[in-house]
Design a protein around this motif. Structure first.
Motif, PDB file in Angstrom:
ATOM      1  N   LEU A 378      61.198  57.818  10.434  1.00  0.00           N
ATOM      2  CA  LEU A 378      62.280  58.148   9.446  1.00  0.00           C
ATOM      3  C   LEU A 378      62.401  57.602   8.182  1.00  0.00           C
ATOM      4  O   LEU A 378      61.770  57.983   7.201  1.00  0.00           O
ATOM      5  CB  LEU A 378      63.498  58.338  10.184  1.00  0.00           C
ATOM      6  N   PRO A 379      62.540  56.117   8.433  1.00  0.00           N
ATOM      7  CA  PRO A 379      62.438  55.439   7.325  1.00  0.00           C
ATOM      8  C   PRO A 379      60.978  55.346   6.364  1.00  0.00           C
ATOM      9  O   PRO A 379      60.701  55.384   5.288  1.00  0.00           O
ATOM     10  CB  PRO A 379      62.789  54.036   7.460  1.00  0.00           C
ATOM     11  N   LEU A 380      59.889  55.147   7.490  1.00  0.00           N
ATOM     12  CA  LEU A 380      58.345  55.079   6.754  1.00  0.00           C
ATOM     13  C   LEU A 380      57.961  56.337   6.154  1.00  0.00           C
ATOM     14  O   LEU A 380      57.200  56.384   5.095  1.00  0.00           O
ATOM     15  CB  LEU A 380      57.705  54.791   7.939  1.00  0.00           C
ATOM     16  N   THR A 381      58.188  57.496   6.594  1.00  0.00           N
ATOM     17  CA  THR A 381      57.646  58.556   6.002  1.00  0.00           C
ATOM     18  C   THR A 381      58.863  59.327   4.728  1.00  0.00           C
ATOM     19  O   THR A 381      58.245  59.825   3.910  1.00  0.00           O
ATOM     20  CB  THR A 381      57.687  60.002   6.951  1.00  0.00           C
ATOM     21  N   TYR A 382      59.884  58.376   4.694  1.00  0.00           N
ATOM     22  CA  TYR A 382      60.541  58.390   3.739  1.00  0.00           C
ATOM     23  C   TYR A 382      60.160  57.797   2.350  1.00  0.00           C
ATOM     24  O   TYR A 382      60.308  58.150   1.381  1.00  0.00           O
ATOM     25  CB  TYR A 382      62.011  58.251   3.892  1.00  0.00           C
ATOM     26  N   PHE A 383      59.906  56.572   2.781  1.00  0.00           N
ATOM     27  CA  PHE A 383      59.476  55.537   1.693  1.00  0.00           C
ATOM     28  C   PHE A 383      57.933  55.380   1.245  1.00  0.00           C
ATOM     29  O   PHE A 383      57.591  54.657   0.459  1.00  0.00           O
ATOM     30  CB  PHE A 383      60.061  54.171   2.085  1.00  0.00           C
ATOM     31  N   MET A 384      57.136  56.406   2.395  1.00  0.00           N
ATOM     32  CA  MET A 384      55.902  56.078   2.043  1.00  0.00           C
ATOM     33  C   MET A 384      55.339  57.777   2.125  1.00  0.00           C
ATOM     34  O   MET A 384      55.938  58.497   2.510  1.00  0.00           O
ATOM     35  CB  MET A 384      55.157  55.443   3.260  1.00  0.00           C
ATOM     36  N   SER A 385      54.072  57.847   1.396  1.00  0.00           N
ATOM     37  CA  SER A 385      53.424  59.265   1.629  1.00  0.00           C
ATOM     38  C   SER A 385      53.167  59.412   3.084  1.00  0.00           C
ATOM     39  O   SER A 385      52.892  58.405   3.771  1.00  0.00           O
ATOM     40  CB  SER A 385      52.189  59.051   0.551  1.00  0.00           C
ATOM     41  N   ASN A 386      52.850  60.693   3.310  1.00  0.00           N
ATOM     42  CA  ASN A 386      52.291  61.116   4.734  1.00  0.00           C
ATOM     43  C   ASN A 386      50.953  60.344   4.907  1.00  0.00           C
ATOM     44  O   ASN A 386      50.617  59.731   6.006  1.00  0.00           O
ATOM     45  CB  ASN A 386      52.040  62.631   4.781  1.00  0.00           C
ATOM     46  N   ASP A 387      50.160  60.391   3.886  1.00  0.00           N
ATOM     47  CA  ASP A 387      48.733  59.569   3.993  1.00  0.00           C
ATOM     48  C   ASP A 387      48.771  58.275   4.611  1.00  0.00           C
ATOM     49  O   ASP A 387      48.129  57.564   5.302  1.00  0.00           O
ATOM     50  CB  ASP A 387      47.974  60.001   2.861  1.00  0.00           C
ATOM     51  N   GLY A 388      49.703  57.533   3.746  1.00  0.00           N
ATOM     52  CA  GLY A 388      50.134  56.080   3.888  1.00  0.00           C
ATOM     53  C   GLY A 388      50.421  55.873   5.251  1.00  0.00           C
ATOM     54  O   GLY A 388      49.936  54.818   6.137  1.00  0.00           O
ATOM     55  N   PHE A 389      51.395  56.698   5.706  1.00  0.00           N
ATOM     56  CA  PHE A 389      51.892  56.585   7.225  1.00  0.00           C
ATOM     57  C   PHE A 389      50.912  56.802   8.214  1.00  0.00           C
ATOM     58  O   PHE A 389      50.843  55.985   9.179  1.00  0.00           O
ATOM     59  CB  PHE A 389      53.250  57.266   7.300  1.00  0.00           C
ATOM     60  N   TYR A 390      50.373  57.978   8.161  1.00  0.00           N
ATOM     61  CA  TYR A 390      49.549  58.450   9.235  1.00  0.00           C
ATOM     62  C   TYR A 390      48.078  57.806   9.315  1.00  0.00           C
ATOM     63  O   TYR A 390      47.589  57.650  10.501  1.00  0.00           O
ATOM     64  CB  TYR A 390      49.447  59.985   9.258  1.00  0.00           C
ATOM     65  N   PHE A 391      47.810  57.435   8.048  1.00  0.00           N
ATOM     66  CA  PHE A 391      46.295  56.759   8.114  1.00  0.00           C
ATOM     67  C   PHE A 391      46.651  55.123   8.373  1.00  0.00           C
ATOM     68  O   PHE A 391      45.427  54.685   8.518  1.00  0.00           O
ATOM     69  CB  PHE A 391      45.441  56.997   7.232  1.00  0.00           C
ATOM     70  N   GLY A 392      47.662  54.722   7.788  1.00  0.00           N
ATOM     71  CA  GLY A 392      47.889  53.325   7.504  1.00  0.00           C
ATOM     72  C   GLY A 392      48.442  52.486   8.614  1.00  0.00           C
ATOM     73  O   GLY A 392      48.213  51.529   9.344  1.00  0.00           O
ATOM     74  N   VAL A 393      49.737  53.280   8.926  1.00  0.00           N
ATOM     75  CA  VAL A 393      50.550  52.623   9.959  1.00  0.00           C
ATOM     76  C   VAL A 393      50.378  53.053  11.698  1.00  0.00           C
ATOM     77  O   VAL A 393      50.571  52.239  12.367  1.00  0.00           O
ATOM     78  CB  VAL A 393      52.250  52.878   9.577  1.00  0.00           C
ATOM     79  N   LEU A 394      50.220  54.604  11.637  1.00  0.00           N
ATOM     80  CA  LEU A 394      50.234  55.165  12.837  1.00  0.00           C
ATOM     81  C   LEU A 394      49.098  54.595  13.644  1.00  0.00           C
ATOM     82  O   LEU A 394      49.319  54.117  15.190  1.00  0.00           O
ATOM     83  CB  LEU A 394      49.995  56.622  12.826  1.00  0.00           C
ATOM     84  N   PRO A 395      47.874  54.251  13.508  1.00  0.00           N
ATOM     85  CA  PRO A 395      46.956  53.696  14.249  1.00  0.00           C
ATOM     86  C   PRO A 395      47.207  52.313  14.711  1.00  0.00           C
ATOM     87  O   PRO A 395      46.962  51.902  15.797  1.00  0.00           O
ATOM     88  CB  PRO A 395      45.567  53.455  13.376  1.00  0.00           C
ATOM     89  N   VAL A 396      47.955  51.376  14.016  1.00  0.00           N
ATOM     90  CA  VAL A 396      48.564  50.200  14.478  1.00  0.00           C
ATOM     91  C   VAL A 396      49.476  50.393  15.678  1.00  0.00           C
ATOM     92  O   VAL A 396      49.660  49.743  16.476  1.00  0.00           O
ATOM     93  CB  VAL A 396      49.278  49.577  13.429  1.00  0.00           C
ATOM     94  N   LEU A 397      50.389  51.311  15.180  1.00  0.00           N
ATOM     95  CA  LEU A 397      51.427  51.618  16.278  1.00  0.00           C
ATOM     96  C   LEU A 397      50.790  52.109  17.719  1.00  0.00           C
ATOM     97  O   LEU A 397      51.131  51.621  18.743  1.00  0.00           O
ATOM     98  CB  LEU A 397      52.388  52.778  15.759  1.00  0.00           C
ATOM     99  N   ALA A 398      49.830  53.178  17.638  1.00  0.00           N
ATOM    100  CA  ALA A 398      49.117  53.383  18.734  1.00  0.00           C
ATOM    101  C   ALA A 398      48.380  52.613  19.411  1.00  0.00           C
ATOM    102  O   ALA A 398      48.387  52.531  20.740  1.00  0.00           O
ATOM    103  CB  ALA A 398      48.234  54.510  18.132  1.00  0.00           C
ATOM    104  N   GLU A 399      47.861  51.428  18.639  1.00  0.00           N
ATOM    105  CA  GLU A 399      47.314  50.401  19.620  1.00  0.00           C
ATOM    106  C   GLU A 399      48.037  49.393  20.029  1.00  0.00           C
ATOM    107  O   GLU A 399      47.595  49.164  21.411  1.00  0.00           O
ATOM    108  CB  GLU A 399      46.353  49.496  18.326  1.00  0.00           C
ATOM    109  N   ALA A 400      49.414  49.258  19.549  1.00  0.00           N
ATOM    110  CA  ALA A 400      50.250  48.572  20.162  1.00  0.00           C
ATOM    111  C   ALA A 400      50.839  49.307  21.297  1.00  0.00           C
ATOM    112  O   ALA A 400      50.974  48.581  22.405  1.00  0.00           O
ATOM    113  CB  ALA A 400      51.451  48.161  19.338  1.00  0.00           C
TER     114      ALA A 400
END
Length: 470
Positions: A378-400
């Motif tokens: 919710l906050p991350l896709t609001y404050f970031m572009s979809n590219d930034g969230f899905y390619f930058g943050v999501l892999p880290v969350l998936a690894e965790a």
């Protein structure tokens, strides 16, 4: 330090535009420029801006020619039957009007492009909202939220990004999410019904004849004036100015509101109706099939529409001039947003913010990383572009999550729930098409929509957990 400044920059921007202390364009340019100096990278501001402009230039081009194309389609009368059909369905009942807005936005969203959805939805619904004196932020809020839920279609972008980032099949991500997304869309219709009831209490229940009939001398709409409806209800509510986005002044509720239904306007081309309908279907089909880049498709479509419908050069210039305001406002907003995103990315603020949020997750939440991902979307896709969230943050969350036995598929599905809120983000170019065509202040739209869009996202998340999808 960069984390704090990143959040401070976003908060400053949102506060200033919601309090109407700055215009969105000015805020998108000046605030990031100031914060870029604060972090000691003022010398690199030019590089950051140019990089941001380069990334958003195709989007700006697409919006410019899409506005011209759909503007011409409105001029020639392509959407007049839609407007008349909606009028018959809505019967001047505010509840039906708002539900109709959600339904139309959801259907048109099947093309996967938010800008197209908003242009068609506003073109069809704006005249009715104006004529009835309804709040225009209700229209923009419902349309944006409905489109946000539908934006999760595999060809809409987020699902494809999530699948690509985690090396998954898009169908495996999307298909199991259909029940949860259906629950979210159902909630949007319930929300539209509730907001429509609120509008009905404010302006009353009118009949279609009462809305369409005007007094020849004053052009005042004939409405019921008894208790609970019509003009008296508007006065009792404190006047149009009490509701953001409500039309004010002598033209409120009439005049410009129904120009789009004028059966005698000189721009109509009834003999070319099926050509224009076929061209639009072909254009949308080519978009879905990705035959050419979307900016190229709209460029070709706009050129064809102008040439065939208005062979004379003077008429073509007149049509382009008629839509120049919308083109300039939207394109200007996109390039201003490029400054904001360029500084956020170039200075490293986005990365530090994302790392801080991921690092703040307690160790005990590891087995529940899908839920955490859904909430963070919710906050991350609001404050970031979809590219930034899905390619930058999501892999880290998936690894965790993988470290605690959580499937990457669950993480990918959970990452989609924030899209209802994402579509009203100041970093989404399409939202400026929506508020620009609806003549609504971006700050008013934000204040009204964010809470409902966030609630819709939480409904999707809750349904996903309930159905065992997430």
């Amino acid at each position: 330090m960069l984390t704090v400044l990143g959040f401070a920059m976003i908060a400053t921007f949102l506060v200033l535009i919601m309090m109407k202390k700055m215009s969105p364009i000015a805020a998108l340019v000046l605030i990031p420029a100031l914060f870029c100096v604060f972090v000691g990278q003022g010398a690199q501001l030019g590089d950051y801006v140019l990089e941001g402009v380069g990334k958003l230039a195709p989007t700006a081009a697409m919006l410019m020619f899409a506005i011209v194309y759909f503007g011409v389609m409105i001029d020639v009368g392509l959407f007049d039957p839609i407007v008349r059909g909606i009028l018959r369905f809505c019967k001047a009942d505010p509840v039906r009007v708002v539900v109709g807005t959600a339904l139309l936005a959801a259907i048109v969203s099947l093309d996967g492009d938010g800008s197209t959805t908003f242009m068609i939805t506003v073109s069809a619904m704006y005249p009715l909202y104006k004529r009835l004196g309804m709040s225009l932020v209700v229209m923009t809020g419902v349309a944006a939220t409905a489109n946000g839920v539908m934006n999760t279609l595999p060809w809409g972008g987020p699902t494809a990004r999530a699948a690509t980032a985690l090396k998954l099949d898009a169908a495996d991500v999307f298909v199991p999410m259909i029940p949860a997304l259906g629950a979210g869309l159902l909630f949007v219709f319930v929300l539209a019904y509730v907001l429509g009831r609120r509008e009905r209490r404010r302006i009353g229940y009118l009949t279609l004849d009462e809305v369409l009939v005007t007094e020849p001398e004053t052009e005042t709409v004939l409405v019921k004036t008894g208790a609970g409806g019509g003009a008296d209800a508007r006065k009792a509510a404190g006047g149009p100015g009490d509701t953001p986005g409500l039309p004010e002044g002598p033209d409120a509720g009439h005049g410009e509101g129904f120009q789009g239904l004028d059966p005698d306007r000189p721009t109509l081309r009834p003999r070319l109706y099926w050509f224009n309908a076929g061209l639009t279907v072909a254009l949308l089909s080519a978009m879905i099939l990705e035959l050419l880049p979307i900016p190229v498709l709209f460029l070709i479509g706009a050129a064809l529409a102008l040439t065939v419908n208005y062979p004379k050069m003077a008429d073509q210039k007149a049509r382009i001039a008629a839509h120049a305001d919308n083109v300039l406002n939207v394109a200007g907003m996109v390039f201003a947003a490029a400054v904001f995103t360029g500084v956020l990315t170039g200075t490293g603020m986005v990365k530090h913010m994302a790392d801080w949020l991921v690092g703040a997750i307690p160790e005990g939440m590891g087995p529940h990383m899908a839920l955490v991902t859904g909430l963070l979307s919710l906050p991350l896709t609001y404050f970031m572009s979809n590219d930034g969230f899905y390619f930058g943050v999501l892999p880290v969350l998936a690894e965790a999550g993988a470290a605690h036995g959580v499937s990457p598929l669950e993480i990918a599905r959970a990452s989609l729930v924030g899209q209802a809120l994402h579509m009203s983000s100041p970093l989404v170019p399409a939202v400026y098409v929506l508020v620009g065509m609806a003549k609504v202040e971006f700050g008013d739209h934000t204040k009204f929509t964010v809470k409902w869009a966030a609630l819709t996202s939480l409904v999707v998340l809750g349904a996903g957990i309930l159905f065992g999808i997430i």
